[in-house]
Design a protein around this motif. Structure first.
Motif, short mmCIF file in Angstrom:
data_model
loop_
_atom_site.label_atom_id
_atom_site.label_comp_id
_atom_site.label_asym_id
_atom_site.label_seq_id
_atom_site.Cartn_x
_atom_site.Cartn_y
_atom_site.Cartn_z
N THR A 222 30.72 37.72 27.29
CA THR A 222 31.57 38.91 27.24
C THR A 222 30.74 40.18 27.08
OG1 THR A 222 33.31 37.60 26.19
CG2 THR A 222 33.53 39.99 26.07
N GLY A 223 31.01 41.14 27.93
CA GLY A 223 30.34 42.44 27.84
C GLY A 223 31.38 43.55 27.75
N LYS A 224 31.19 44.57 28.57
CA LYS A 224 32.13 45.69 28.60
C LYS A 224 32.29 46.13 30.05
CE LYS A 224 32.73 50.48 26.99
NZ LYS A 224 32.07 51.60 26.26
N GLY A 225 33.49 46.02 30.57
CA GLY A 225 33.73 46.34 31.97
C GLY A 225 33.69 47.82 32.26
N GLY A 226 33.57 48.15 33.54
CA GLY A 226 33.55 49.55 33.94
C GLY A 226 33.31 49.69 35.44
N HIS A 227 33.11 50.93 35.86
CA HIS A 227 32.91 51.22 37.28
C HIS A 227 31.49 50.82 37.69
CE1 HIS A 227 32.93 53.23 41.13
NE2 HIS A 227 34.21 53.60 40.95
N ALA A 228 31.39 50.18 38.85
CA ALA A 228 30.09 49.71 39.31
C ALA A 228 29.12 50.85 39.61
CB ALA A 228 30.27 48.84 40.56
N ALA A 229 29.65 52.07 39.84
CA ALA A 229 28.78 53.20 40.17
C ALA A 229 28.15 53.83 38.94
CB ALA A 229 29.59 54.26 40.93
N ILE A 230 28.70 53.54 37.76
CA ILE A 230 28.13 54.09 36.53
C ILE A 230 27.89 52.95 35.53
CG2 ILE A 230 28.91 56.49 36.68
CD1 ILE A 230 31.47 55.70 35.21
#
Length: 440
Positions: A222-230
């Protein structure tokens, strides 16, 4: 010298010769008779019909209700007593005196979750399910042996236990059969597996370790999701999981003794569903194998340490699960040394000594090993490769096919092993304080 004094030594020598060799001659005759019976048109066509019925209706572990019904119907027709249910859908039959000694034969019943790609008249009628490991043939050969044994029950110096076991493909059906207690006081157990690579009419096995112990693992990173560009605003679990996969391979290549065969395979990697989104978590899973308990335990410990450690390096968290009710650990399949010698003699009688092969250990696994933890057991492979240039598909392939010419060989091998085993135990004593179930 008197005539009497010269006759006595000759008589003694003849008696010793008779005692030593006549049982072997009889064993040879019985084995050949069983094979001839199994190859007869009546029995062979009967077995083919059963195998095709089972193949058309494959069922997964603990769901073998139709398969179990077919087995019970045939046992009823043969007049063979049985216990049902055992281990949910299993059937255990009994042929012979009903008294000790007891010897068991086992066949697994379950199919696999895959679509059959072989186009033939008796293709699986259940979408997404297939007998791709030959268990339909295993059941059929045990029923064939039951028919032979019932017709020759006067040869049985004890009781044969017929074990039709559910859920071999990871479900731990053997564990439930053992836990039921129905095999208590069984002196030995035999099992086989069809081999598409071994020529028809040959068997192959070995004394000692034959197949590896196996386990499954699954980890959620488990990590922390987000936008692939940032990516700097995220904690990437895919990167962490990728490092885990690579590091797990080092457990075998860098930590294990090269002479102590082990395997770690990551076969499951699930995470994310979009091209431009870093997911919150990734799930990986796989299997690990080893031939010794010590190596197996060490491998399990290091798998957990590596997954958690590598996840931590990448600022992620990880949870690791191993055995479950659906996917329990299986120990190594280890053949009894005395039964190996016995097997070679019986197989040599029925197939010819040149058709009895010794094989190297395999990293595959079998829950037959569960029986061997509590009963002396012997497991072997029976060849079914036809004389052609066609390379047969391996087990667990959607193109897997059974050469039905194997059926008489398996039925005769089963019957010969147990008849000869009980004959060898004929003179053994039953201890008065030994517990016996009603069915045994």
């Amino acid at each position: 010298m008197s005539l009497f004094s010269s006759v006595v030594p000759i008589f003694v020598v003849f008696s010793l010769f008779q005692h030593q060799f006549i049982p072997q001659i009889r064993a040879f005759d019985v084995s050949q008779q069983f094979l001839e019976t199994a190859k007869s048109d009546e029995v062979f066509e009967w077995m083919i019909g059963i195998r095709r019925r089972i193949h058309e209706h494959p069922e997964l572990g603990y769901e073998e209700f139709e398969t179990s019904r077919v087995i019970r119907d045939e046992l009823d027709k043969l007049g063979i007593r049985y216990e049902f249910p055992v281990a949910v859908t299993g059937v255990v039959g009994f042929i012979g005196s009903g008294e000790p000694p007891f010897v068991a034969i086992r066949a697994d019943m379950d199919a696999l979750l895959m679509q059959e790609m072989v186009e033939w008249e008796h293709k699986s009628k259940v979408p997404g399910k297939m007998h791709a490991c030959g268990h339909d043939a295993h059941v059929t050969m045990l029923l064939g042996a039951a028919k032979i044994l019932k017709d020759h029950s006067h040869l049985l110096k004890g009781t044969v236990v017929l074990v039709f076991q559910p859920a071999e493909e990871g479900g731990g059906g053997a564990i439930q059969v053992v836990d039921s207690g129905i095999l208590e006081n069984v002196k030995a157990i035999f099992g086989l597996h069809v081999s598409p690579a071994l020529p028809l009419g040959q068997v192959s096995s070995r004394s000692g370790t034959l197949l590896a112990g196996s386990g499954f693992f699954e980890a959620v990173i488990t990590g922390k999701g987000g936008h692939a560009a940032i990516p700097q605003h995220s904690i990437d679990p895919i990167l962490a999981a990728s490092n885990v996969v690579v590091s797990l391979q080092h457990l075998v290549s860098r930590e294990a003794d090269p002479l102590d065969s082990q395997v770690v395979t990551v076969a499951k990697f699930q995470g994310g569903g979009a091209f431009n989104v870093i997911p919150d978590s990734v799930t990986i899973g796989g299997t690990f194998r080893a031939f010794s308990k010590e190596s197996f335990i060490q491998l399990k410990q290091r798998i957990e340490e590596v997954i958690i450690g590598q996840a931590t390096v990448q600022r992620c968290n990880a949870t690791v699960e191993f055995s479950s009710k659906d996917k329990p650990f299986f120990p190594a399949t280890i053949n009894d040394n005395k039964l190996h010698e016995f097997f070679q003699n019986v197989a040599g009688n029925i197939l010819g000594p040149t058709n009895v092969k010794t094989m190297l250990p395999l990293m595959g696994s079998e829950d037959f090993s569960v029986y061997q933890e509590v009963i002396p057991g012997y497991f072997y492979f029976l060849g079914m490769k036809a004389e052609s240039n066609k390379k047969p598909a391996s087990v667990h392939s959607p193109f897997f096919e059974v050469n039905e010419d194997i059926l008489p060989f398996g039925a005769a091998m089963h019957a010969s092993l147990v008849v000869n085993y009980l004959t060898e135990l004929q003179g053994s004593e039953t201890h008065p304080n030994e517990k016996h179930h009603d069915e045994l």
